[in-house]
Every structure is written in C-alpha cells, then in structure tokens.
Design an enzyme around this catalytic site. Structure first.
Site, PDB file in Angstrom:
ATOM      1  CB  SER A 175      -0.965  -0.029   1.183  1.00  0.00           C
ATOM      2  OG  SER A 175      -1.894   1.014   1.110  1.00  0.00           O
ATOM      3  CG  ASP A 332      -3.171   4.155  -1.212  1.00  0.00           C
ATOM      4  OD1 ASP A 332      -3.990   4.070  -2.144  1.00  0.00           O
ATOM      5  OD2 ASP A 332      -3.167   3.364  -0.251  1.00  0.00           O
ATOM      6  CG  ASP A 334      -2.844  -0.298  -2.281  1.00  0.00           C
ATOM      7  OD1 ASP A 334      -2.807   0.877  -1.878  1.00  0.00           O
ATOM      8  OD2 ASP A 334      -3.413  -1.208  -1.654  1.00  0.00           O
ATOM      9  CG  ASP A 336      -6.127   0.557  -0.530  1.00  0.00           C
ATOM     10  OD1 ASP A 336      -5.352   1.540  -0.532  1.00  0.00           O
ATOM     11  OD2 ASP A 336      -6.064  -0.348   0.323  1.00  0.00           O
ATOM     12  CD  GLU A 434      -9.697   2.630   7.142  1.00  0.00           C
ATOM     13  OE1 GLU A 434      -9.893   1.965   8.184  1.00  0.00           O
ATOM     14  OE2 GLU A 434      -8.850   2.335   6.300  1.00  0.00           O
ATOM     15  CE  LYS A 448      -7.405   0.900   2.982  1.00  0.00           C
ATOM     16  NZ  LYS A 448      -7.521  -0.371   3.730  1.00  0.00           N
TER      17      LYS A 448
END
Length: 623
Positions: A175, A332, A334, A336, A434, A448
């Site tokens: 990530s 970010d 990756d 997500d 979140e 997400k």
C-alpha cells in the site's frame, strides 16, 4: 532434480563457515539455507555469516513475521522476519492448507492473486515475483488460480473474489508503506478481508508447513498450467460496469468544464482512474506526468502516502496552477485510498482530512440515493458505516435523515464483513469510511476503493460546480445542517513495545490505582471510558464493551463532558501510537473558532497528561 537440490543445499550449508555461537540462531540460518533457492537472499545470508554480523542475523531470523488480520507487511530482504521468496511460499502453503480445511470445493472454485509494482532489486523480490510463487503453491495442490497478468489496484482482488465466487484472494502490496516494504493481504470468500479466528488458523498452518513443497519453486511451470487463468480483461470490464451504477448525473458530467488533477504517486492508479472518469463520462483528469507511471523507487516523494498531506501533493498543486484546475485527487500506490485537495480563493490549497471527505462523500451518496428514491419509507433499509476512530458525522446525518448508522472496530476488514452481513439480510449499504482516507462507495467491493471513490468525487465536484459551490462551501453547509464535527488526529513514532505498553498500562492504573482510569484530563472531565483491549466500557450497565475486543492491540477511547471524544491506539502495520480526537457540536452552534480552540486545548491536555511520562522516548509525526 531432488538429488541436485540436495547437493545444492549441502553446498550452501558448507558455506556457513562461522557459527554465531547462538544455537537457535545457527539452526534458523541453516534451515534457511536448506530451504531457500533465491541466489540473492542466499548470498546475503552467507555474507552476513562470513562477516560474523550476529546482530544483523538476529534481525533477520529472531522472529517470524506475524500473520494477522491484515496479513503480512514487512521490509523485503532475507530471513523469516522479511518479505522474500521463501516466506511468501511458506505463507501461501499455510494459507492453502487452511483453505483446504475450510472449503471442500476449493479445487472447483479456486483463488485470485493480484499484485502492485513494488520491487527490491538487492533481494530479488518484487510483487509480481511473489504473486507468481504464490500461484505455483496453489497450482501444485490442484487449486485453480486466477492470476492477473498485469498490475492492478487492490480493489480488483476483492471484486474478483465476489464476482467469480472464489474461495479467497491474495493481493501482494504494501500500500502506502516505504519503498523497501511489501505485504501479503488476504480476502475471504465474502470478498472482505479476513477477521479472527481465520488469522490464528492461518498463522498456525504456516508454522506447520515451513518446508517448501516439491513444486512450490517452479513458478515457470505453474504459469503454463491449465489451472492458471488471467481474469484481467473480465474484471476490468465488469468492475467499471459495476461502478457505473453510482453515476447519477451523466448529463452534467458530459458538459462539465471543471478541471481536476490526479496523481497516482508512482503507483498503479493512473490508468484505472482515467478509465473510471471515462465510465462516468467525465472529462479526463490531468495526470501528474512525473508520478503517473509505476516506479518502485517513488523518486519524487519522501513517503508515498497522500494522507501525509501537502508534501506528497507539491507536483499536483504545480500542475493544477498551470492548467487552471481547482481540485486535486491523489491515490496511494495501490489505489485503495483517496485524498482530495481544493484551491481556495486565497490561492492556498486545502487538503481535506479523511473525516471531512467522509462527510462530503457520505452526504453525496445519500443525496444521490434520495434523488432516485423519493419514497421516504425506503430509507429505513439504508445503512452507513464508519470505524470507531472516525468522525461521527454519519451518525448525525443518519439521526436527521432516518437511515441507520453503525460503528465498527478500526479497519475495513470489520466494515467489509459487517457490510456483507447487512447485504445478506437484504439491506442497502450505501457508504462506509475510515478516517485514514479509505472509502467504500460501491458495495461491489467490500473494502476501501480509491478508484471508484475518485470517479464519484469527480461527479460530486462537477455537480457542485453547477450550483456554484466549492467542496469547502459544501462541507460548511453539511456542518451547519447536521452539526460541526471538528477533528484533529496525529501520531507518535515508537519502536519500543515496552514503552508503548507502559503508556497504556499507566492509563489503566491511573494515579497508581489498580484498574482505575483517569476521570479528568487537564481542565476537561472524562464522562466515559471504553477499553477495547481489556473489554471494559464504563458506559454499559455491566461495564463490558459491546464491540469485539483484542488483547493483541492497544485501544482506549475517552468521552468528555464537553462533547469531545479521544481514542488512543497502536497501529497494526507501523510503529506508531495514534490519537484521534473530535469535538461534536449540535446543529446551530456555528462558532467554529471557539470549537477549534476547545479541541486544540483538549489535544494539548491529552499530550501533557497522558503522553508526558514517555514523551522523551517518542518521535513526533514526520512531516
């Protein structure tokens, strides 16, 4: 072939010329050299042994990476404490065995494996290499594998699990972590991340299957197997069809003249966000050229994490000024998660917090749903979710609008699984978020998803432009209607677990009294305490917490008589003590200056009273 491998192993064993004198460490090194077949990590271990680098060897071999609900995440390198070919094989063997025990039809349904663009040349590790080895392990046991032929965003893996009805999914990614890290993220048949007790069961199975199976290293043969399929094109097509269901203003999108900049921060997101905007008939966002192509070195940023704010977005702001764009979107690596910034009338940029974006996207999702569903009675079937450390703004909106709001433990694994439960009951889960800039706007992905969130945010910006409203103005309108929710979150870095434990144990035995929590913090009175490490909740009649507890992580929430809430917790993936604070005001209280001052004072009191004894052992947030 086996004899040749045995001779090779004996040769490697003979290269362990200088024992460390630590019997357990020597045994771990010998076993590693017996099992490993990656010449780079073998050479790295042999060099450490020859140099007598005992401390370095201990770092590599003293403890195995702990497999938890977030899977694995660690630096790439040699040894059982790092991500490398051998630990990926061992992890996959354990996971495969656990799946064999859990699913009688595993060999019919199969699994999906995806990967990002991370690579670590010194150890020969890369996400693609790890994904291929994981595929080889499953195929060696006759399990069908849907292995993506190219890099994908993380959300593609849970989407494919659900879309194809698979038993599980693996995403190889770290990530937003630093460039040397990698990870192994696991999804269950639900399409959501695993939750206990699966993590414990998988961890046990890993330790029982450490010796590589005969064909585990044979990734080249596995890639030729009839059990291997490439889901890339089908997933790509079906994913964008699925998110199109959340496009409600196509006419506005087609005529929109709003200019938006997008950066993928050297990750995988560029092509997919461009496709998402195309699926919504939005004009394509301007791409930050220096950051749009995947680059595992992340050369233009200190940390590849858009949550860190302006430092990661400098190039995006420059491009926006050049092109006359007012909004910046950032994924970010990756893809997500999603960050958003907006240029203010002053020329300064406002980077919205994760909680502020949760308010904006939650409002937008409900606004669009309401337009499509004029029957007010249907609202009782609607749910929104957020984690316990996130803003309570959705609760305020739900109370006024009549839908349901639920709070879960921290992490999308909890929200994803709860969303699945609700969907199975015939409920509609409209939105979940979140505060760490994670948003689930499309329940085809029970995690997400920064790609669908980017397109949905793009449509929201286009719609607001027709009302001559900015994102900032709309956020103010939300707060004025539902009550201001001002938050302030940060963290301290701490690598010493004993120091972390001492902080939380002091709070549980405050003032030297056993099992006694603080009742005041500075001038602020504490009205309730919830400890999800021990299961204590002073607000419940039986003093027992309603949410699930875990003694493997630290988490305490304090409620204050002035409407403030503060949570302190440890991170599951980084050496951080995080704190989250929010002041919730009733609708009509619009004295923002006073509210911000009150929250600042509360945060100062928390740092002074709760963190003070160990402050000299902590590093502040890295800017």
């Amino acid at each position: 072939r086996l004899k040749e491998r045995e001779r090779s192993s004996r040769g490697k064993m003979e290269d362990v010329l200088t024992p460390t004198g630590d019997t357990i460490l020597d045994q771990a090194v010998r076993q590693w050299l017996q099992y490993d077949r990656n010449p780079k990590t073998i050479s790295m271990v042999q060099d450490l042994v020859k140099k007598g680098a005992v401390e370095a060897l201990r770092e590599c071999f003293s403890s195995r990476m702990e497999f938890g609900t977030a899977g694995l995440r660690a630096a790439m390198g040699p040894g059982i404490s790092c991500m490398n070919d051998l630990t990926v094989i061992q992890t996959t063997q354990g996971f495969c065995c656990y799946l064999e025990q859990s699913f009688k039809d595993l060999k019919e349904r199969g699994v999906v494996i995806g990967y990002d663009a991370r690579a670590h040349p010194p150890s020969g590790g890369s996400s693609k290499r790890f994904a291929s080895l994981a595929a080889a392990v499953f195929i060696s046991r006759g399990v069908p594998v849907h292995l993506f032929s190219d890099i994908t965003p993380t959300p593609f893996v849970p989407f494919t699990v659900s879309h194809l009805g698979l038993c599980a999914g693996v995403m190889v990614t770290a990530s937003h972590n630093p460039k040397q890290d990698n990870g192994y993220k696991v999804y269950w048949e639900s399409g959501a991340q695993i939750v206990p007790p699966h993590d414990v069961g998988i961890s046990k199975a890993i330790k029982e299957n450490l010796e590589p199976w005969p064909e585990a290293w044979n990734s080249e043969e596995a890639l030729k197997s009839p059990l291997l399929k490439d889901p890339y094109q089908d997933t790509f097509t079906q994913y964008f069809k699925a998110i199109q269901k959340h496009c409600h203003h196509r006419d506005i999108n087609k005529s929109s003249e709003v200019k938006i900049v997008h950066t993928s921060v050297h990750g995988v997101g560029h092509a997919f966000v461009q496709s998402a905007f195309k699926a919504f008939d939005l004009p394509p966002p301007y791409a930050v050229d220096q950051q749009k192509d995947p680059d595992p070195e992340f050369p233009t940023v200190k940390y590849p994490n858009p949550e860190e704010g302006k430092g990661v977005l400098t190039l995006s702001f420059a491009l926006a000024v050049t092109e006359g764009a007012s909004v910046v979107l950032a994924n970010d690596p990756d893809a997500d998660r999603l960050a958003i910034a907006e240029r203010q009338d002053s020329g300064q940029w406002r980077v919205f917090s994760g909680n502020e974006l949760g308010a904006l996207l939650g409002w937008w999702m409900f606004h669009c749903w309401k337009e499509q569903n004029p029957d007010a009675a249907v609202v009782k079937n609607i749910y929104m979710l957020s984690s316990t450390v996130s803003s309570k703004i959705l609760r305020a909106i739900a109370l006024k609008e009549g839908f349901h709001f639920e709070e879960t433990l921290t992490g999308f694994k909890w929200m994803g699984n709860r969303a699945k439960d609700l969907l199975d009951q015939g409920k509609t889960v409209l939105f979940a978020f979140e505060e760490a800039i994670g948003y689930m706007c499309c329940n085809s992905v029970l995690d997400k998803d920064g790609v669908s969130a980017a397109a949905i945010a793009g449509e929201m910006v286009a719609y607001l432009a027709t009302k001559t409203k900015s994102l900032s103005q709309q956020l103010t309108a939300i707060f004025e209607e539902y009550g201001y929710h001002i938050s302030k979150n940060s963290y301290f870095i701490c690598h010493d677990q004993d120091v972390i434990c001492s902080l939380f144990e002091r709070l549980r035995n405050f003032g030297g009294k056993t099992e006694s929590y603080p009742t005041k913090c500075g001038r602020f009175s504490i009205s309730a305490v919830r400890d999800l490490t021990t299961g204590y909740d002073s607000s419940q009649p039986d003093k027992k917490a309603v949410l699930p507890t875990s003694n493997s992580s630290q988490m305490i929430t304090f409620s204050f008589s002035n409407g403030g809430v503060a949570t302190m917790r440890t991170s599951g993936t980084e050496p951080k003590i995080k704190y989250y604070t929010e002041l919730c005001a009733a609708p009509g209280n619009s004295d923002v200056t006073h509210l911000k001052k009150e929250l600042d004072d509360l945060v100062d009191a928390i740092i002074d009273d709760f963190f003070e004894p160990i402050k000299n052992k902590l590093q502040p947030k890295q800017e």
